[in-house]
Design an enzyme around this catalytic site. Sequence first.
Site, short mmCIF file in Angstrom:
data_model
loop_
_atom_site.label_atom_id
_atom_site.label_comp_id
_atom_site.label_asym_id
_atom_site.label_seq_id
_atom_site.Cartn_x
_atom_site.Cartn_y
_atom_site.Cartn_z
N ASP A 116 0.82 -1.22 0.00
CA ASP A 116 0.00 0.00 0.00
C ASP A 116 0.85 1.27 0.00
OD1 ASP A 116 -2.16 -1.81 0.32
OD2 ASP A 116 -2.01 -1.68 2.50
N GLU A 174 -11.42 -0.03 -3.60
CA GLU A 174 -10.60 0.51 -2.50
C GLU A 174 -9.39 1.22 -3.11
OE1 GLU A 174 -9.52 -2.94 -0.17
OE2 GLU A 174 -8.21 -3.75 -1.73
O1 FUB Z 1 -3.34 -3.67 3.24
C1 FUB Z 1 -4.65 -3.94 3.65
C2 FUB Z 1 -5.61 -3.62 2.57
O2 FUB Z 1 -5.30 -4.35 1.40
C3 FUB Z 1 -5.59 -2.18 2.11
O3 FUB Z 1 -6.21 -1.30 2.98
C4 FUB Z 1 -6.24 -2.33 0.79
O4 FUB Z 1 -6.16 -1.23 -0.04
C5 FUB Z 1 -5.54 -3.55 0.25
O5 FUB Z 1 -4.30 -3.23 -0.33
#
Ligand code: FUB
Length: 345
Positions: free
Chosen positions: A31, A244
């Site tokens: 991330d 996301e």
């Molecule tokens: O790293 C945990 C979660 O996985 C993140 O918040 C999302 O964007 C995905 O990458």
Amino acid sequence: MSAAGKQEINFKAFNDSAISQPLIKHMYTADPSAHVFDGRIYIYLSHDIDAGNAFDDLGSHFAMEDYHVISMDTPGSQATDHGRALHVNDVPWAAKQMWAPDAQEKDGRYYLFFPAKDHDGIFRIGVAVSDQPTGPFIPQPQPIENSFSIDPAVFKDDDGSYYMYFGGIWGGQLQRWRSGSFNAAEPQSPFAHLPANDEPALCAKVAKLTNDLFSFAEEPTDVLIIDEHGKPLLQGDTERRFFEASWMHKYNGKYYFSYSTGDTHFICYAIGDNPYGPFTYAGRVLNPVLGWTSHHSIIMFNGEWYLFYHDSSLSEGVTHLRSIKVAKMEYDGHGMIQTLEPYNG
Ligand code: FUB
């Protein structure tokens, strides 16, 4: 050409050089939110660990406990790990799952924005402050009032305003906030509480921040993504709709909102005329990487554009043990991003 009809460039040039490799290998990282502060690249990231949790569609196996900050002179140079910048035990309101963070600088201070589950199991977004870009960061005692869900990305516009983009469906709980308050009704399934496939997709949220960057200055609103006919993308349009990993950057005066499509594993983008949108779907930034998740950031450094992203190559495919990487991005003459293909070539 990709399915989206855009020219693809591959990563061969990067695969042949150091910068196609994980930027660091002594721990798992994910991330990446990259920023240039005072001419140096700082990357705010998730620190992946194997906590032994069973895999599920709510992402319980992503059980991260702390944040590190990585810095680099240039995208091709060696990365430095500055050590632990914040631990969940230092955050009074947070219980677990320190997921994707971001950071910003204002008036010589550095603000780390991060999601975590509170003691009731609800994702909130917190802020922590430092005098250095590398931390350590001192957390505010409470999360941002009325914050929810995950993946904050804080964008500084040219007029000095700061906007937070955030949200994520399934394990990120965005679907549970459709009524404006947390829907605790069963089932817990990540597929419950979502719009039907023929309804408009759930949107990321955006809110301007107050001058101290500790609060929302306004009620968060939808980051609407529309198709070429001006219609909102539908929930069933899984290869284009938001899942996301929000990011915002500006190119030639336009606002580029980019994000992950989650279960179809693309990083896509949409273009608007202002920070609130609407944003018109424009294509793919990155095709699927090894591992379930995809999450990125985009920066300009010395006049060139770079995509920071992650994959699970270092762990040979373990989806919650990821590594951050960087690749050069290109635009065509119309401002379209050329889709990056991570491995072929
Ligand atoms: O790293 C945990 C979660 O996985 C993140 O918040 C999302 O964007 C995905 O990458």
